[in-house]
Motif scaffolding. Structure first.
Motif, PDB file in Angstrom:
ATOM      1  N   ASP A   1      -4.558   8.684   3.143  1.00 33.70           N
ATOM      2  CA  ASP A   1      -3.695   9.268   2.118  1.00 33.70           C
ATOM      3  C   ASP A   1      -2.632  10.070   2.858  1.00 33.70           C
ATOM      4  O   ASP A   1      -2.815  11.250   3.162  1.00 33.70           O
ATOM      5  CB  ASP A   1      -4.511  10.176   1.186  1.00 33.70           C
ATOM      6  N   TRP A   2      -1.498   9.414   3.123  1.00 40.86           N
ATOM      7  CA  TRP A   2      -0.469  10.049   3.946  1.00 40.86           C
ATOM      8  C   TRP A   2       0.239  11.194   3.220  1.00 40.86           C
ATOM      9  O   TRP A   2       0.950  11.975   3.859  1.00 40.86           O
ATOM     10  CB  TRP A   2       0.533   9.012   4.429  1.00 40.86           C
ATOM     11  N   ASP A   3       0.061  11.303   1.922  1.00 45.43           N
ATOM     12  CA  ASP A   3       0.631  12.460   1.219  1.00 45.43           C
ATOM     13  C   ASP A   3      -0.036  13.758   1.650  1.00 45.43           C
ATOM     14  O   ASP A   3       0.487  14.848   1.373  1.00 45.43           O
ATOM     15  CB  ASP A   3       0.471  12.296  -0.302  1.00 45.43           C
TER      16      ASP A   3
ATOM     17  N   TRP B   1       0.832  -1.210   0.000  1.00 41.84           N
ATOM     18  CA  TRP B   1       0.000   0.000   0.000  1.00 41.84           C
ATOM     19  C   TRP B   1       0.865   1.257   0.000  1.00 41.84           C
ATOM     20  O   TRP B   1       0.568   2.211  -0.715  1.00 41.84           O
ATOM     21  CB  TRP B   1      -0.920   0.012   1.220  1.00 41.84           C
ATOM     22  N   ALA B   2       1.932   1.219   0.812  1.00 41.69           N
ATOM     23  CA  ALA B   2       2.811   2.393   0.893  1.00 41.69           C
ATOM     24  C   ALA B   2       3.584   2.590  -0.406  1.00 41.69           C
ATOM     25  O   ALA B   2       3.670   3.705  -0.937  1.00 41.69           O
ATOM     26  CB  ALA B   2       3.765   2.248   2.075  1.00 41.69           C
ATOM     27  N   ASP B   3       4.142   1.491  -0.936  1.00 40.14           N
ATOM     28  CA  ASP B   3       4.954   1.587  -2.157  1.00 40.14           C
ATOM     29  C   ASP B   3       4.118   2.040  -3.353  1.00 40.14           C
ATOM     30  O   ASP B   3       4.586   2.823  -4.193  1.00 40.14           O
ATOM     31  CB  ASP B   3       5.600   0.229  -2.462  1.00 40.14           C
ATOM     32  N   ASN B   4       2.900   1.542  -3.436  1.00 37.99           N
ATOM     33  CA  ASN B   4       2.049   1.830  -4.593  1.00 37.99           C
ATOM     34  C   ASN B   4       1.136   3.038  -4.386  1.00 37.99           C
ATOM     35  O   ASN B   4       0.372   3.391  -5.294  1.00 37.99           O
ATOM     36  CB  ASN B   4       1.176   0.610  -4.919  1.00 37.99           C
ATOM     37  N   LYS B   5       1.231   3.648  -3.183  1.00 42.36           N
ATOM     38  CA  LYS B   5       0.348   4.776  -2.845  1.00 42.36           C
ATOM     39  C   LYS B   5      -1.110   4.431  -3.185  1.00 42.36           C
ATOM     40  O   LYS B   5      -1.816   5.169  -3.871  1.00 42.36           O
ATOM     41  CB  LYS B   5       0.803   6.049  -3.564  1.00 42.36           C
ATOM     42  N   THR B   6      -1.520   3.297  -2.689  1.00 38.83           N
ATOM     43  CA  THR B   6      -2.849   2.763  -3.001  1.00 38.83           C
ATOM     44  C   THR B   6      -3.966   3.734  -2.620  1.00 38.83           C
ATOM     45  O   THR B   6      -4.985   3.814  -3.310  1.00 38.83           O
ATOM     46  CB  THR B   6      -3.053   1.418  -2.261  1.00 38.83           C
ATOM     47  N   TYR B   7      -3.754   4.486  -1.538  1.00 43.70           N
ATOM     48  CA  TYR B   7      -4.837   5.328  -1.037  1.00 43.70           C
ATOM     49  C   TYR B   7      -4.653   6.805  -1.395  1.00 43.70           C
ATOM     50  O   TYR B   7      -5.367   7.662  -0.858  1.00 43.70           O
ATOM     51  CB  TYR B   7      -4.962   5.157   0.483  1.00 43.70           C
ATOM     52  N   LYS B   8      -3.744   7.090  -2.288  1.00 45.52           N
ATOM     53  CA  LYS B   8      -3.555   8.465  -2.740  1.00 45.52           C
ATOM     54  C   LYS B   8      -4.808   8.930  -3.472  1.00 45.52           C
ATOM     55  O   LYS B   8      -5.366   8.213  -4.302  1.00 45.52           O
ATOM     56  CB  LYS B   8      -2.345   8.565  -3.660  1.00 45.52           C
TER      57      LYS B   8
END
Length: 961
Positions: free
Chosen positions: A153-155, A50-57
C-alpha cells in the motif's frame, strides 16, 4: 579489481538438488521471445492496473480480522537492489496475498530508512545535498520494487528523512527526556511527578532506574539552583546526556556504533577508530532489562534470535564485593556470579579504561601499561569479547587484598575485561574460568582449584589443559565454605560478605544504555536547546525542528558537528540548538507504528488505528539486526505502551529471518605472465591465476568470449585455450559483492524471464530461512513451467480455450491435493515446496489434457499469491471483472482426494512385472479376472494357464505359472 581465489571442483558441489534438475538446459541468451506467454506486456499491464486502481490500498475494516505483514524497510543505497534483497520481500508478499485470500484485512506497507552515512559521505565529496542523492536512490528502489509486483500500500509510504515523519521521532525523544522509570510500578512515568516527590521527601525511597546518585533531602533539593536540579535530574531521565566511552572516527568526524567498527577501523571507508570519552545523548534502555527478557517468552521468534537477545541483555545474579588495594586509599569493586570461588582468586584484572589504572600503576610498569592502554582503546568491545585467542595484558605493579583470606593479589590490566560490564574489574579465578585460565597460563600466574566433584581426588592444576567446570561440586581449599556444595556455598559467601560490610547480593546486566547521538549532518535534529549549559527540549508545538542548510557537510574547523555551521541555529529566544543529530536507528525504532496512520498531522498515530492494527503479526528481515534494531524497537514500543499510546508492549509478534542469497562467482584462468586464458578442465596443465569475471557474461558456466574481450580494456586481444570449442569457467559460492562481479541485477532477469519467474525461482532455491547460493542456471526450468501453466489455458495456436464441462474425478483429485499442499506449505512458510507442488500439479493437469474452467479458475487463485501477474491475466481471460487479489482461497474437499483405486503390483513367479490400477473393494475373483485379461499378462503367461494365483486385496497379486 582483480581477485585471486583457490578453486574447488564445481562438479563436487551442488548446493540445492532441486535446482540442480535444471542445470542441463541450454543457454537462453539468444532465445527468441516466446509467442505464447508474453510476460513483458502482461506484467506492465497489471502493474499499471494495480497502481491506477489502488488495488492494495488498505483501510480499517472491522468486518474482517486484521493481519499486519511488514518487511524491514531498506536503506536506499546508490547500487539499488540485487537479487538477494527481494528474497524476504517476495516471501512476505506471498504470505500477505495469501492472508487476503483467506479473508483477512492485510496491512502491507513499505518505506525507506533514508538516513545513512553513504549519502553524507557522497555529500562531503561532491557537495550534493544528501536529500538529493537519497531521493534519486529511492526513485531507483521504487522502480525496482514495482517491477517485482509487490502488493504494498504505497499510500502509506514513509521516509525517515522527511520532516512529517521525523517530527514524531523528535516527539518521542521529548517524551523520553521528560520521563523516568519507576521500578516499583515497572513503567515509565512523568519526570514532573518525580520532581514533586523530591520537593516533599527528597530521593529517599525512590526505586528508580538511574545513574548512581547521592541521597538528598527535600530541603537540599529546594535549596539547589535550577542548573543543579537539572544536572541531578539527568541521572533519572530516560533520554539523558552523559560522558561515555565511544568509538570515535576522526576521519569521518563522528561516533560509530560497535557494528560499524571492525579491527579498529570503520567498516565504511576503513578509517582508524579510537575509543574516547565524549558527552553523548543516551537512551536508558537498561531500565527495561527485565521486561525485555520477559517479553521474549511471549513472542514467536526464532529461538536463536531470542537466545542472542538474552545473552546480549545478560542477566546474572551474584554479588558486589570490594577488595582493598595495598597502599591505595580506595577500594576496588567487582561483580561476580560466583562468590563461592573467592578463595580461588589468584589475580585481579582491570579494563584498560578503568579510572584506577593510572593511579595504582607503579613507576616501574607505567610506560608499558600506558602503551597497552593506547593500543587497547582502538579496539571495539565486540572484538575484545570475541577474539578469545588473542591474549594480552600488563601487570600494574599493584596488589589487592582478598577480604576473605587476606592474601595479596597482583592487579593486571587486560582488554578482555570491559568497562561497560559490571564495574570494569574482575577477580580472576583461573582454576574455574576459561579466559582466566588462558591468561594465567600465558603469563605464568598461579592456578588454584576450589571446586571438586564428589569422591574425586584433586589433581595438580599445573597438569590441566583447561579450566575445571565448577557449576556443581564440593568446595575445597575454601576456608569456612569448604565441604559445602556450590549452590549453598554461593549463598553462604554472599551472606558473609554482607555481614562484613564489604558487599551485597546484586542482579547485574550486560546490556548498556544506547548511545543516541552522532556528529553528522544527515540525521534527525534533536529538539533540544541549551540554557546555562544545560539541555532543555522545545515545546511539542514547535515540531518538527527541520534540518538546516549548511555551507559544508564536514565538522567545523574547531571540531564541532556540521550543524554548528548552520546560520541562526538558535531558538527564537536566542538559545543555541543541539548540533549533534540522532543515530540511524532513531527513525527505524517506531516506523511500524507510523504505517498505521502515516498522514496524521496531529498525532503519532490515532488510537483507533492502533487499537485495530495493534502490532506486526509477521515481521521479515535479517538476523544481523538481533542486537540492534530488534532491541531498540522493542524498547521504543514498551515506552510508548507505558505512556498508554501503544496498545501492545511487543512490536513484532512473529519474526522470520530470511537466509542470505550468496553470490555464485565465476572465474577465468589466465596463464601467468600472459594474456592467454585456459578453460577450467585444462587449467591444471598450466601455471594460472584465477580471476573473477562478470557473471552476466557467463551462461551455464560458459564464457561469452566476445563480451569478455569488450568487458575491460586489459582483456582486449586475449587468447583462449578451449575445450569442445567452449571456454568453461570455474565457480565458487561467495558473498554477493560488486568487487567479485557476482551481483545479479533483478532488472536483467525480469527483462529476460519476467517478474513472476523471478519470484518463483527465488522461492524455489531452497528453504526460506537457509542461506543458499544464487545460480541462474536453474531459472530456465521455472520459466518453462510458467509457459506450461499458460498453455493449460490455450490451444496450440495460443488461443484462449476453456472447457465448460464438469470436471473429471482425476482433475478434481489433482486440484484438491494441490489446494491442501499449498495451504499447508504457505502456512508454514515452506515456499520452495509450494513451487514444487505447483509444478507437479501443472504437469499432471497437462497429462490429463485438462482445460476445465472450474479447475483452472481455482488453480489461478491458488497461484496468485506466488505469481500475481500471470494470475491476474488468466483471471481476466476467464471472464472475471475484479482483481484476483479479491478472490477467495479455494476450499479443500477431502472427498476428492480419497483413494478409490489401488495400483496392484502384479508379479509372475515372484517377480513384479507391471502395475494394474483397480477399484478398491472389488472381490478377489474379479481381481484375478482383471489380471489375466490385462494385455501385459499375455507376455508372461505365454498361453499357459496359471497354476495358482495369490491375491492380497489392497496389497499384491502373484501369478504362479
Amino acid at each position: 579489481m582483480l581477485g585471486q581465489c583457490k578453486m574447488r571442483n564445481p562438479k563436487s558441489e551442488i548446493a540445492n538438488p532441486k535446482s540442480a534438475i535444471f542445470l542441463n538446459f541450454a543457454p537462453s541468451k539468444n532465445k527468441a521471445e516466446p509467442m505464447d506467454y508474453n510476460f513483458r506486456e502482461i506484467e506492465k499491464k497489471w502493474q499499471k492496473a494495480w497502481a491506477d486502481n489502488k488495488t492494495y490500498k488498505t483501510e480499517i475494516d472491522r468486518s474482517k480480522p486484521k493481519f499486519y505483514v511488514l518487511d524491514m524497510f531498506p536503506y536506499p543505497s546508490g547500487a539499488g537492489l540485487h537479487v538477494g534483497h527481494p528474497l524476504g520481500y517476495i516471501a512476505s508478499d506471498i504470505y500477505a496475498r495469501y492472508k487476503r485470500s483467506k479473508g483477512f484485512n492485510v496491512l502491507h506497507p513499505m518505506g525507506y530508512d533514508a538516513y545513512g552515512l553513504p549519502a553524507e559521505q557522497y555529500a562531503i565529496q561532491t557537495g550534493t545535498h544528501p536529500a538529493v542523492t537519497t531521493g534519486i536512490n529511492i526513485a531507483r528502489y521504487r522502480e525496482q520494487l514495482d517491477k517485482i509486483g509487490f502488493s504494498y500500500d504505497w499510500d502509506r509510504e514513509v521516509r525517515t528523512s522527511e520532516p512529517d515523519y521525523y517530527k514524531w521521532t523528535q516527539w518521542t525523544f521529548i517524551k523520553l527526556f521528560h520521563s523516568w522509570y519507576n521500578k516499583t510500578s515497572q513503567k515509565a512515568e512523568p519526570i514532573d511527578a518525580l520532581v514533586a516527590v523530591f520537593a516533599v521527601s527528597g530521593n529517599a525511597g525512590i526505586n528508580s532506574a538511574c545513574n548512581e546518585t547521592a541521597d538528598f533531602s527535600a530541603s537540599e533539593w529546594l535549596a539547589m539552583s535550577e542548573k543543579q536540579q537539572q544536572e541531578l535530574l539527568m541521572n533519572y531521565r530516560l533520554a539523558y546526556l552523559a560522558d561515555t566511552m565511544v568509538n570515535w572516527c576522526p576521519e569521518l568526524g563522528t561516533v560509530l556504533a560497535n557494528d560499524e567498527v571492525s579491527e579498529g577501523f570503520s567498516v565504511r571507508g576503513g578509517h582508524p577508530v579510537e575509543r574516547k570519552t565524549m558527552k553523548q545523548w543516551l537512551l536508558r534502555i537498561t531500565a527495561y532489562n527485565d521486561r525485555l527478557l520477559e517479553g521474549l517468552d511471549r513472542i514467536d521468534w526464532p529461538e536463536n534470535i531470542k537466545e542472542i537477545q538474552r545473552n546480549w541483555i545478560g542477566r546474572s545474579e551474584g554479588c558486589s564485593a570490594t577488595f582493598a588495594i595495598k597502599n591505595f586509599d580506595q577500594n576496588l569493586e567487582i561483580f561476580t556470579t560466583r562468590a563461592d570461588t573467592m578463595f580461588g582468586v589468584t589475580f585481579m584484572v582491570l579494563a584498560p579504561e578503568h579510572p584506577f589504572v593510572e593511579a595504582i600503576t607503579t613507576a616501574e610498569y607505567r610506560e608499558k601499561v600506558q602503551a597497552y592502554q593506547h593500543w587497547a582503546k582502538n579496539r571495539s568491545e565486540r572484538e575484545r569479547m570475541t577474539e578469545v585467542k588473542k591474549i594480552s595484558g600488563e601487570f600494574t605493579g599493584a596488589y589487592a587484598i582478598n577480604p576473605l583470606n587476606g592474601e595479596e593479589i597482583p592487579i593486571w590490566v587486560a582488554d578482555y575485561v570491559l568497562m561497560g560490564y559490571g564495574t570494569g574489574a574482575i577477580m580472576a579465578v583461573p582454576g574455574h574460568d576459561t579466559r582466566d585460565f588462558a591468561f594465567a597460563r600465558h603469563f605464568g600466574l598461579p592456578i588454584r582449584q576450589v571446586v571438586s566433584r564428589k569422591g574425586e581426588t584433586p589433581v595438580d592444576p599445573s597438569e590441566w589443559e583447561d579450566s575445571y567446570d565448577s557449576k556443581e561440586g564440593i568446595m575445597i581449599n575454601s576456608g569456612f565454605i569448604t565441604g559445602l556444595e556450590v549452590k549453598e556455598a554461593i549463598t553462604t559467601t554472599i551472606r558473609k560478605i554482607e555481614e562484613m560490610g564489604i558487599g551485597y547480593g546484586k542482579v547485574n546486566f550486560r546490556l548498556r544504555d544506547a548511545i543516541f547521538s552522532r556528529q553528522r549532518y544527515w540525521g534527525e535534529p534533536f529538539p533540544v536547546y541549551y540554557k546555562d549549559g544545560m539541555p532543555y527540549t522545545l515545546s511539542e508545538n514547535e515540531l518538527p525542528l527541520e534540518l538546516p542548510e549548511v555551507d559544508a557537510y564536514l565538522p567545523t574547523e574547531s571540531g564541532e558537528p556540521p550543524l554548528a555551521r548552520a546560520k541562526n541555529w538558535v531558538t527564537k529566544e536566542g538559545y543555541s540548538l543541539e548540533t549533534n543529530t540522532m543515530p540511524g536507528f532513531a527513525g527505524s525504532s517506531g516506523y511500524y507504528l507510523r504505517y498505521m496512520d502515516p498522514r496524521n498531522d496531529g498525532e503519532y498515530f490515532s488510537k483507533e488505528a492502533n487499537e485495530y492494527w495493534q502490532n506486526v503479526d509477521l515481521y521479515m528481515g535479517g538476523a544481523e539486526h538481533a542486537t540492534g534494531h530488534l532491541i531498540y524497537s522493542r524498547f521504543w514500543n514498551k515506552f510508548l505502551f507505558d505512556l498508554g499510546i501503544a496498545v501492545k508492549d511487543e512490536p513484532f509478534q512473529k519474526l522470520i529471518n530470511q537466509g542470505m542469497i550468496q553470490g555464485r562467482s565465476n572465474f577465468v584462468y589466465r596463464i601467468t605472465g600472459s594474456n592467454k586464458f585456459v578453460s577450467y578442465n585444462l587449467r591444471k596443465d598450466y601455471d594460472i591465476q584465477a580471476i573473477h569475471v562478470d557473471v552476466n557474461i557467463v551462461h551455464n558456466d560458459i564464457l561469452d568470449i566476445d563480451e569478455f574481450i569488450k568487458w575491460q580494456p586489459q582483456f582486449a586481444g586475449s587468447e583462449f585455450i578451449l575445450e569442445d570449442d567452449k571456454y568453461i569457467c570455474g565457480w565458487e559460492v561467495e558473498k554477493m559483492s560488486k568487487s567479485k562481479y557476482n551481483v545479479q541485477n533483478p532488472d536483467d532477469l525480469i527483462e529476460k524471464y519476467g517478474a513472476d519467474t523471478l519470484r518463483l525461482y527465488e522461492m524455489f532455491l531452497g528453504p526460506l530461512e537457509q542461506s543458499k547460493p544464487w545460480d541462474t542456471n536453474g531459472i530456465e526450468g521455472v520459466f518453462r513451467f510458467m509457459r506450461k501453466l499458460w498453455r493449460l489455458f490455450h490451444d496450440a495456436d495460443n488461443n484462449f480455450q476453456i472447457s465448460e464441462n464438469a470436471a473429471f474425478p482425476a482433475e478434481l483429485k489433482v486440484l484438491h491435493k494441490t489446494i491442501r499442499k499449498i495451504q499447508e506449505d504457505t502456512e508454514r512458510f515452506s515456499f520452495n515446496t509450494s513451487v514444487s507442488t505447483f509444478m507437479i500439479c501443472v504437469n499432471e493437469l497437462t497429462e490429463l489434457k485438462c482445460n476445465n474452467r472450474s479447475i483452472l479458475s481455482e488453480l489461478t487463485v491458488l497461484i496468485s499469491s506466488y505469481a500475481p501477474h500471470i494470475a491476474e491475466e488468466l483471471w481476466s481471460l476467464l471472464g472475471n471483472k475484479g482483481s484476483v487479489t479479491l478472490a477467495t482461497f479455494p476450499v479443500y474437499n477431502d472427498s476428492y482426494t480419497a483413494e478409490n483405486t489401488y495400483k496392484y503390483p502384479v508379479s509372475f513367479n515372484g517377480k513384479m512385472r507391471f502395475l494394474l490400477e483397480l477399484p478398491l473393494g472389488i472381490p478377489v475373483p474379479e481381481i484375478e479376472k482383471a489380471v489375466l485379461e490385462a494385455p501385459e499378462s499375455a507376455k508372461w503367461l505365454e498361453g499357459k494357464a496359471p497354476k495358482k494365483m495369490i491375491v492380497v486385496p489392497g496389497k499384491i497379486v502373484n501369478v504362479v505359472i
